[in-house]
Write a protein that holds these residues in place. Structure first.
Motif, mmCIF file in Angstrom:
data_model
loop_
_atom_site.group_PDB
_atom_site.id
_atom_site.type_symbol
_atom_site.label_atom_id
_atom_site.label_comp_id
_atom_site.label_asym_id
_atom_site.label_seq_id
_atom_site.Cartn_x
_atom_site.Cartn_y
_atom_site.Cartn_z
ATOM 1 N N ALA A 108 21.423 14.998 -32.479
ATOM 2 C CA ALA A 108 21.757 13.633 -32.072
ATOM 3 C C ALA A 108 20.610 12.664 -32.373
ATOM 4 N N ALA A 112 20.814 9.475 -34.771
ATOM 5 C CA ALA A 112 20.462 8.144 -34.273
ATOM 6 C C ALA A 112 19.373 7.499 -35.118
ATOM 7 N N TYR A 119 16.691 1.556 -31.317
ATOM 8 C CA TYR A 119 17.104 1.992 -29.983
ATOM 9 C C TYR A 119 15.958 2.699 -29.297
ATOM 10 N N THR A 133 24.288 13.361 -22.305
ATOM 11 C CA THR A 133 24.416 12.478 -23.455
ATOM 12 C C THR A 133 23.044 11.971 -23.874
ATOM 13 N N LEU A 154 24.651 2.740 -26.659
ATOM 14 C CA LEU A 154 25.454 3.841 -27.191
ATOM 15 C C LEU A 154 25.175 5.112 -26.394
ATOM 16 N N VAL A 156 25.875 9.204 -26.780
ATOM 17 C CA VAL A 156 26.260 10.245 -27.728
ATOM 18 C C VAL A 156 26.366 11.555 -26.950
ATOM 19 N N HIS A 168 28.597 14.452 -30.377
ATOM 20 C CA HIS A 168 27.899 13.787 -31.489
ATOM 21 C C HIS A 168 28.641 12.586 -32.049
ATOM 22 N N PRO A 170 29.047 8.709 -31.409
ATOM 23 C CA PRO A 170 28.530 7.610 -30.583
ATOM 24 C C PRO A 170 29.665 6.764 -30.004
ATOM 25 N N HIS A 171 29.519 6.437 -28.733
ATOM 26 C CA HIS A 171 30.480 5.580 -28.026
ATOM 27 C C HIS A 171 29.709 4.431 -27.395
#
Length: 194
Positions: A108, A112, A119, A133, A154, A156, A168, A170-171
């Motif tokens: 992850a 990213a 981020y 997450t 986000l 993940v 894996h 992203p939301h």
């Protein structure tokens, strides 16, 4: 590099280094990979671990800082993780562990790191769903020990993710938190016996 990994508190890092330097701590760890590792083990990528204590439909989620997690690298791969916790006397080593979240966290973070926006990586634990997450906070300069998921942050999900939630992928927090709310909230009773 769009990821701005926050520095861990110096006492947390020192406690992990002391545990890694202790043959007793490593030998008694339930991490066969760490016990069998050849060469020096180094703590890397410190991530604050926040626990989601409450999910609200109308406002921010309630989170609390639970500790700092370090990936323990031997050679070219992470073989374990070390977690620290805050005690009345300050940051202290808690335990070593291994399992699927180690490789999932690495994957992850690599994913990213390819994103165009910067981020601040954190971990967000959802105990009610046995879910972890990678939380990508949109303000890289924010205090990593405080806050809650902003709607545009986000999340993940790491593998293994709960059924129906893709690992894996992203939301946006605004999209995933309502799903988690629905999953964590107990179903209302349909009536009372007469």
């Amino acid at each position: 590099m769009p990821l701005h990994v926050p520095p861990a508190p110096a006492p947390a890092l020192r406690s992990v280094l002391a545990a890694l330097g202790s043959p007793t701590a490593v030998r008694e760890a339930r991490t066969p990979s760490l016990r069998a590792a050849q060469g020096p083990a180094t703590p890397e990528l410190p991530l604050p671990v926040h626990v989601l204590d409450g999910i609200t439909a109308t406002g921010p989620s309630v989170t609390r800082l639970a500790g700092w997690r370090f990936l323990i690298r031997c050679g070219d791969r992470a073989v374990a993780a070390a977690e620290t916790r805050l005690t009345p006397d300050g940051w202290a080593f808690s335990h070593f562990f291994e399992g699927p979240y180690i490789t999932s966290t690495e994957q992850a973070l690599r994913q990213a790191d390819t994103m165009p926006q910067p981020y601040q990586p954190r971990l967000l634990s959802v105990p009610g769903l046995y879910m972890l997450t990678l939380w990508l906070h949109g303000d890289p300069a924010a205090d990593a020990t405080a806050g809650h998921p902003e709607p545009t942050d986000l999340l993940v999900p790491l593998a293994p993710a709960p059924p129906g939630i893709a690992a894996h992928r992203p939301h946006r927090a605004a999209d995933l938190l309502p799903v988690l709310t629905h999953r964590v909230t107990p179903a209302p009773l349909l009536g009372s016996p007469a």
